[in-house]
Design a protein around this motif. Structure first.
Motif, mmCIF file in Angstrom:
data_model
loop_
_atom_site.group_PDB
_atom_site.id
_atom_site.type_symbol
_atom_site.label_atom_id
_atom_site.label_comp_id
_atom_site.label_asym_id
_atom_site.label_seq_id
_atom_site.Cartn_x
_atom_site.Cartn_y
_atom_site.Cartn_z
ATOM 1 N N ASP A 308 -41.142 -6.395 7.716
ATOM 2 C CA ASP A 308 -41.237 -5.687 6.600
ATOM 3 C C ASP A 308 -42.794 -5.513 6.003
ATOM 4 O O ASP A 308 -43.069 -4.444 5.557
ATOM 5 C CB ASP A 308 -40.085 -6.386 5.646
ATOM 6 N N ALA A 309 -43.372 -6.659 6.210
ATOM 7 C CA ALA A 309 -44.910 -6.534 5.728
ATOM 8 C C ALA A 309 -45.618 -5.390 6.575
ATOM 9 O O ALA A 309 -46.437 -4.824 6.110
ATOM 10 C CB ALA A 309 -45.367 -7.996 5.676
ATOM 11 N N PHE A 310 -45.328 -5.804 7.904
ATOM 12 C CA PHE A 310 -46.104 -4.844 8.838
ATOM 13 C C PHE A 310 -45.507 -3.214 8.529
ATOM 14 O O PHE A 310 -46.638 -2.343 8.295
ATOM 15 C CB PHE A 310 -45.730 -5.069 10.016
ATOM 16 N N LEU A 311 -44.317 -3.053 8.399
ATOM 17 C CA LEU A 311 -43.774 -1.779 8.117
ATOM 18 C C LEU A 311 -44.391 -0.938 7.044
ATOM 19 O O LEU A 311 -44.942 0.226 6.910
ATOM 20 C CB LEU A 311 -42.475 -1.558 8.213
ATOM 21 N N GLU A 312 -44.674 -1.995 6.100
ATOM 22 C CA GLU A 312 -44.877 -1.218 4.497
ATOM 23 C C GLU A 312 -46.324 -0.619 4.763
ATOM 24 O O GLU A 312 -46.600 0.469 4.325
ATOM 25 C CB GLU A 312 -44.830 -2.352 3.510
ATOM 26 N N LYS A 313 -47.234 -1.712 5.414
ATOM 27 C CA LYS A 313 -48.661 -1.174 5.432
ATOM 28 C C LYS A 313 -48.968 -0.050 6.518
ATOM 29 O O LYS A 313 -49.809 0.838 6.303
ATOM 30 C CB LYS A 313 -49.613 -2.283 5.903
ATOM 31 N N TYR A 314 -48.142 -0.255 7.505
ATOM 32 C CA TYR A 314 -48.039 0.953 8.717
ATOM 33 C C TYR A 314 -47.824 2.433 8.138
ATOM 34 O O TYR A 314 -48.603 3.210 8.523
ATOM 35 C CB TYR A 314 -47.445 0.438 9.624
ATOM 36 N N VAL A 315 -46.853 2.272 7.669
ATOM 37 C CA VAL A 315 -46.143 3.661 6.995
ATOM 38 C C VAL A 315 -47.158 4.125 5.893
ATOM 39 O O VAL A 315 -47.464 5.277 6.088
ATOM 40 C CB VAL A 315 -44.937 3.269 6.378
ATOM 41 N N GLU A 316 -47.937 3.551 5.115
ATOM 42 C CA GLU A 316 -48.887 3.887 4.166
ATOM 43 C C GLU A 316 -50.118 4.341 4.981
ATOM 44 O O GLU A 316 -50.671 5.381 4.759
ATOM 45 C CB GLU A 316 -49.345 2.642 3.287
ATOM 46 N N ALA A 360 -38.871 6.645 8.874
ATOM 47 C CA ALA A 360 -39.574 6.018 7.604
ATOM 48 C C ALA A 360 -40.910 7.027 7.383
ATOM 49 O O ALA A 360 -41.063 7.072 6.274
ATOM 50 C CB ALA A 360 -40.342 4.648 8.061
ATOM 51 N N VAL A 361 -41.233 7.972 8.256
ATOM 52 C CA VAL A 361 -42.195 8.817 8.130
ATOM 53 C C VAL A 361 -41.708 10.339 8.459
ATOM 54 O O VAL A 361 -41.591 10.356 9.700
ATOM 55 C CB VAL A 361 -43.502 8.650 8.463
ATOM 56 N N GLU A 362 -41.431 11.204 7.698
ATOM 57 C CA GLU A 362 -41.206 12.630 8.261
ATOM 58 C C GLU A 362 -42.115 13.370 8.447
ATOM 59 O O GLU A 362 -42.908 13.928 7.429
ATOM 60 C CB GLU A 362 -40.203 13.118 7.160
ATOM 61 N N GLY A 363 -42.362 13.843 9.673
ATOM 62 C CA GLY A 363 -43.563 14.666 9.910
ATOM 63 C C GLY A 363 -42.852 16.155 9.962
ATOM 64 O O GLY A 363 -42.016 16.339 9.621
ATOM 65 N N PRO A 372 -47.426 13.209 12.030
ATOM 66 C CA PRO A 372 -46.828 11.932 12.527
ATOM 67 C C PRO A 372 -45.217 11.664 11.920
ATOM 68 O O PRO A 372 -45.111 11.947 10.597
ATOM 69 C CB PRO A 372 -47.670 11.018 12.161
ATOM 70 N N PHE A 373 -44.618 11.400 13.009
ATOM 71 C CA PHE A 373 -43.221 10.741 12.704
ATOM 72 C C PHE A 373 -43.061 9.394 12.790
ATOM 73 O O PHE A 373 -43.800 8.867 13.873
ATOM 74 C CB PHE A 373 -42.174 11.550 13.480
ATOM 75 N N VAL A 374 -42.475 8.488 12.060
ATOM 76 C CA VAL A 374 -42.053 7.266 12.415
ATOM 77 C C VAL A 374 -40.882 6.883 12.208
ATOM 78 O O VAL A 374 -40.272 7.173 11.261
ATOM 79 C CB VAL A 374 -43.213 6.228 11.192
ATOM 80 N N PHE A 375 -40.173 6.343 13.236
ATOM 81 C CA PHE A 375 -38.919 5.863 13.381
ATOM 82 C C PHE A 375 -38.803 4.370 13.340
ATOM 83 O O PHE A 375 -39.625 3.622 14.049
ATOM 84 C CB PHE A 375 -38.295 6.115 14.273
ATOM 85 N N THR A 376 -37.982 3.939 12.433
ATOM 86 C CA THR A 376 -37.762 2.219 12.618
ATOM 87 C C THR A 376 -36.411 1.752 12.863
ATOM 88 O O THR A 376 -35.522 2.217 13.035
ATOM 89 C CB THR A 376 -38.056 1.794 10.964
ATOM 90 N N ASN A 377 -36.366 0.317 13.010
ATOM 91 C CA ASN A 377 -35.170 -0.013 13.265
ATOM 92 C C ASN A 377 -34.527 0.458 14.699
ATOM 93 O O ASN A 377 -33.104 0.707 14.651
ATOM 94 C CB ASN A 377 -33.870 -0.193 12.385
ATOM 95 N N VAL A 393 -45.181 10.508 17.739
ATOM 96 C CA VAL A 393 -44.177 10.042 16.954
ATOM 97 C C VAL A 393 -44.200 8.536 17.598
ATOM 98 O O VAL A 393 -44.274 8.214 18.552
ATOM 99 C CB VAL A 393 -42.936 10.614 18.030
ATOM 100 N N ALA A 394 -44.092 7.621 16.495
ATOM 101 C CA ALA A 394 -43.993 6.133 16.651
ATOM 102 C C ALA A 394 -42.613 5.689 16.335
ATOM 103 O O ALA A 394 -41.772 6.265 15.581
ATOM 104 C CB ALA A 394 -45.137 5.630 15.422
ATOM 105 N N GLN A 395 -42.490 4.569 17.024
ATOM 106 C CA GLN A 395 -41.095 3.790 16.863
ATOM 107 C C GLN A 395 -41.474 2.378 16.931
ATOM 108 O O GLN A 395 -42.140 1.759 17.576
ATOM 109 C CB GLN A 395 -40.307 4.260 17.983
ATOM 110 N N ILE A 396 -40.712 1.699 15.803
ATOM 111 C CA ILE A 396 -40.873 0.308 15.805
ATOM 112 C C ILE A 396 -39.494 -0.444 16.028
ATOM 113 O O ILE A 396 -38.403 -0.169 15.426
ATOM 114 C CB ILE A 396 -41.304 -0.041 14.512
ATOM 115 N N ILE A 397 -39.464 -1.575 16.893
ATOM 116 C CA ILE A 397 -38.617 -2.199 17.083
ATOM 117 C C ILE A 397 -38.541 -3.663 16.700
ATOM 118 O O ILE A 397 -39.603 -4.302 16.710
ATOM 119 C CB ILE A 397 -38.276 -2.290 18.631
ATOM 120 N N ILE A 398 -37.241 -4.439 16.452
ATOM 121 C CA ILE A 398 -37.485 -5.575 15.811
ATOM 122 C C ILE A 398 -37.073 -6.361 16.946
ATOM 123 O O ILE A 398 -36.080 -6.396 17.449
ATOM 124 C CB ILE A 398 -36.593 -5.923 14.776
#
Length: 492
Positions: A308-316, A360-363, A372-377, A393-398
């Protein structure tokens, strides 16, 4: 104001270079090299046909025999003069990188620097051939010497994304080691990916035929670059599908090859990582040249404890990246190489949305520029996680824990590069050994290049290695010569 390219240089290098001559292609077809951002014409070239390609290989085969007999000092002098030419024309070359690839000024600087480093490391290789190592013998009076000799004619095929750098790592080691080269740059970036080297080597006095660079496309060339009988080695950087095609077409030959192919490169961020550092690495390591790098971060795998902490800063940070004209020095995200590639990336985005992945980010797309696009979970078995995106296009995996992160990282058919972010250096290096990739970097991004270490992939990411000591092995043949100094008695 952005600098402009010297048009006179373009006029000198917009032809094929075969047998020491600048020649128009004889296919009857013209090709317009276009700026990916504004679609303006950089140059119009006439495409070479198959007969010209065959002529280049025949010429290279003959010229290589003489080039192989030159002294180390002769080869050193030619390559040093070529290096000097490229350095003297640095600004024009960087502008050509920007115009042909759509890269930013930063990308041009980085690519030029990598290329010059490759050449500087290649020049000392002139000493590697005809310099024997002696080995002991069980036979009295016998001396064993092992030589490295030039392999012959090297086929060099390079891609659109980092055309200057991808060419230097093959062309200059090959020439330093006494080989000839027939080079095919991607036609979209044919000038900075090939013809600038022909000009540099011509100015340096390289004998005619030792280096040939051909402006053509696959419609004209077919498989000629890989099946030509005068080719002894294939150096290829590109997609896994084409790499597999090369293996199939050459399966009944003894051609050697180094293939750097696709990647699905993981950036693993462990629970003890410095989050700010991890964000810096994840931003640059994903969006450098709009994600159009074989070793770029494709999957960002984050420990659930800091997700969560990473995602918040990354998206910003992603939202703050400047998108637009690569000729503007402030631009971070410029155009992808062409309309077809942009269509492909947007298709991947739509598929991810259809599969229900969280955005999380709509490009957005504007011509060839995709913000950029960012997809999460993201699930690692999703289409997105299984695809080499080659775009912004970024993607984040838990990941549940460290072991799960490594499992996810390895759950792919590819194995080009990887990275781990952690405050525990020893743990990072231990886990780096467990990741199935040709290279893994601790506290850096996957897309790291240095010319004096081995670079290449495992699994479906390729075979062979580029880099100083390793490319010497690739581009030479080993010969054992024994000298019997004392008369031997034979049993019959």
């Amino acid at each position: 104001m952005p600098k402009t390219l010297d048009i006179s240089l373009l006029d000198q290098i917009n032809k094929s270079y075969i047998g020491g001559q600048w020649v128009d292609g004889k296919s009857g077809r013209d090709y317009e090299i276009k700026d990916p951002y504004d679609h303006s014409t950089v140059s119009t070239v006439k495409l070479a046909n198959k007969e010209q390609i065959r002529n280049a290989f025949e010429t290279a085969n003959k010229a290589q025999k003489e080039w192989a007999r030159t002294s180390a000092e002769e080869r050193r002098e030619v390559l040093t003069k070529a290096l000097n030419f490229l350095e003297e024309n640095k600004e024009d070359i960087i502008q050509l990188v920007i115009r042909e690839t759509g890269g930013t000024a930063l990308k041009g600087e980085v690519e030029f620097g990598f290329g010059i480093s490759d050449i500087n490391d290649a020049i000392p290789m002139v000493e590697k051939i005809y310099a024997p190592k002696e080995y002991s013998s069980n036979t009295p009076g016998k001396v064993n010497r092992v030589y490295r000799l030039p392999l012959g004619v090297i086929t060099s095929i390079t891609p659109f994304n980092f055309p200057f750098n991808m060419a230097t790592r093959t062309i200059f080691p090959a020439l330093a080691l006494g080989n000839a080269v027939v080079h095919k740059p991607d036609i979209q970036v044919g000038l900075v990916g090939g013809q600038i080297f022909a000009k540099a080597l011509e100015e340096a006095g390289l004998p005619a035929g030792v280096f040939n660079s051909i402006l053509t496309d696959t419609e004209e060339s077919g498989d000629e670059f890989i099946i030509n009988p005068n080719s002894d080695f294939i150096s290829f950087t590109g997609s896994t599908a084409v790499g597999q095609h090369i293996r199939e077409k050459t399966g009944n030959t003894m051609k050697q090859m180094a293939l750097e192919l696709g990647g699905n490169n993981p950036l693993v961020i462990l629970e003890d990582a410095n989050i700010d550092q991890a964000v810096d690495i994840a931003i640059f390591g994903k969006f450098m040249h709009n994600g159009q790098i074989c070793a770029i971060t494709n999957r960002i795998i984050v420990h659930q404890g800091i997700y969560d902490a990473f995602l918040e800063k990354y998206v910003e940070r992603v939202k703050s990246l400047k998108v637009g004209d690569p000729k503007d020095p402030a631009t971070v995200i410029g155009p992808v190489i062409n309309n077809k590639q942009a269509d492909k990336i947007m298709g991947i985005v739509e598929k991810a949305k259809e599969e229900g992945l969280t955005v999380a980010v709509e490009g957005a797309r504007n011509g060839n520029v995709i913000s950029p696009f960012v997809f999460t979970n993201v699930s690692n078995d999703s289409t997105l996680a299984s695809t080499e995106v080659f775009g912004p296009v970024a993607q984040i995996i838990i990941a549940e824990d460290d072991d799960d992160a490594i499992r996810i990282a390895n759950d792919t058919e590819f194995g080009l590069s990887a990275a781990i972010v952690t405050n525990d250096i020893q743990k990072g290096e231990r886990l780096a050994l467990e990741i199935e990739a040709g290279t893994t970097h601790v506290n850096d991004m996957p897309a790291v290049l240095e010319s004096n270490v081995p670079f290449g992939g495992v699994k479906n990411s390729g075979i062979g290695r580029f880099g100083h000591d390793w490319v010497v092995e690739e581009f030479t043949t080993t010969k054992w010569i024994s000298v019997q100094k004392e008369k031997l008695e034979y049993p019959f």
